[in-house]
Write a protein that holds these residues in place. Structure first.
Motif, short mmCIF file in Angstrom:
data_model
loop_
_atom_site.label_atom_id
_atom_site.label_comp_id
_atom_site.label_asym_id
_atom_site.label_seq_id
_atom_site.Cartn_x
_atom_site.Cartn_y
_atom_site.Cartn_z
N MET A 1 -58.99 83.79 -0.03
CA MET A 1 -58.02 82.82 0.48
C MET A 1 -58.49 81.38 0.31
O MET A 1 -57.70 80.45 0.51
N GLY A 2 -59.75 81.18 -0.04
CA GLY A 2 -60.23 79.82 -0.28
C GLY A 2 -60.10 78.90 0.92
O GLY A 2 -59.88 77.69 0.75
N GLY A 3 -60.20 79.47 2.11
CA GLY A 3 -60.09 78.65 3.31
C GLY A 3 -58.68 78.35 3.75
O GLY A 3 -58.48 77.66 4.75
N LEU A 4 -57.66 78.88 3.04
CA LEU A 4 -56.26 78.64 3.40
C LEU A 4 -55.76 79.71 4.36
O LEU A 4 -56.36 80.78 4.49
#
Length: 221
Positions: A207-210
């Protein structure tokens, strides 16, 4: 001998020319092919368009045995159903909860899912059980109740506890909360692999921090 066999077969067929219906061992066929009796297929049998079955009662499910025989599936005498339901009751469970339980159910043949749960105080049977955090009196810890595969035993394990917490009840004698053993009830659904369920490969999403995203459609859907 071949001629006698063919002649007998022709006599056993009744063809209704008006509706192009064929009956075997019946003079009043109700379908395009109406067979009264057993059917044996030495090679493959293909049902390209079986259609909807509107007669629910007395319907039969055909399965293939390990000896490659086609038989009626009778869930009443079967060792398993395509979808199985069981209630696991862990009585007098330690106040720390269920840390590990080996169900002995094979991960190769079944999929085990915890569908629901609840817990009661073991001594009194009351549901007024709370969780006490080991970190702080103001913390409310999250539950961890799930099934998972144990790759060492190739069986399904179950856990049921709260993070860094113990189960407690209120003690009126001391006017405080004390640790207590509980009865943990788990509603478990067990699916038979290869019969009604198919296990997909693990899907890992970065999620790449999302906190939002769009899934990639799994293959086959």
């Amino acid at each position: 001998m071949k001629r006698i066999y063919l002649f007998s077969l022709v006599l056993s067929l009744t063809i209704c020319s008006a509706s192009a219906q064929v009956g075997i061992n019946t003079t009043t066929p109700n379908s395009h092919l109406d067979v009264v009796g057993d059917v044996k297929t030495d090679q493959s049998l293909y049902l390209e368009n079986p259609g909807d079955n509107t007669q629910i009662r007395d319907s039969k499910l055909l399965i293939q045995t390990t000896g490659n025989e086609i038989i009626n599936y009778d869930i009443a005498i079967s060792k398993y159903g395509p979808i199985n339901y069981a209630e696991f009751v862990f009585e007098n469970l330690d106040s720390s909860g269920l840390q590990d339980y080996d169900t002995k159910i094979s991960t190769n043949d079944y999929i085990v899912v915890v569908q629901g749960y609840y817990f009661l105080d073991s001594a009194t049977g009351i549901p007024e059980v709370v969780l006490y955090s080991a970190n702080s009196t103001s913390n409310v810890e999250g539950y961890q109740i799930y099934s998972y595969k144990n790759t060492s035993t190739n069986t399904w394990f179950i856990k049921g506890f709260a993070n860094d917490s113990t189960f407690r009840i209120y003690d009126f004698l001391t006017n405080s909360y004390i640790d207590t053993n509980v009865d943990l009830y788990l509603n478990v659904v067990i699916y038979r692999k290869g019969f009604i369920s198919k296990e997909l490969t693990e899907m890992t999403i970065d999620m790449g921090g999302l906190n939002k995203g769009v899934a990639t459609l799994p293959i086959g859907f």
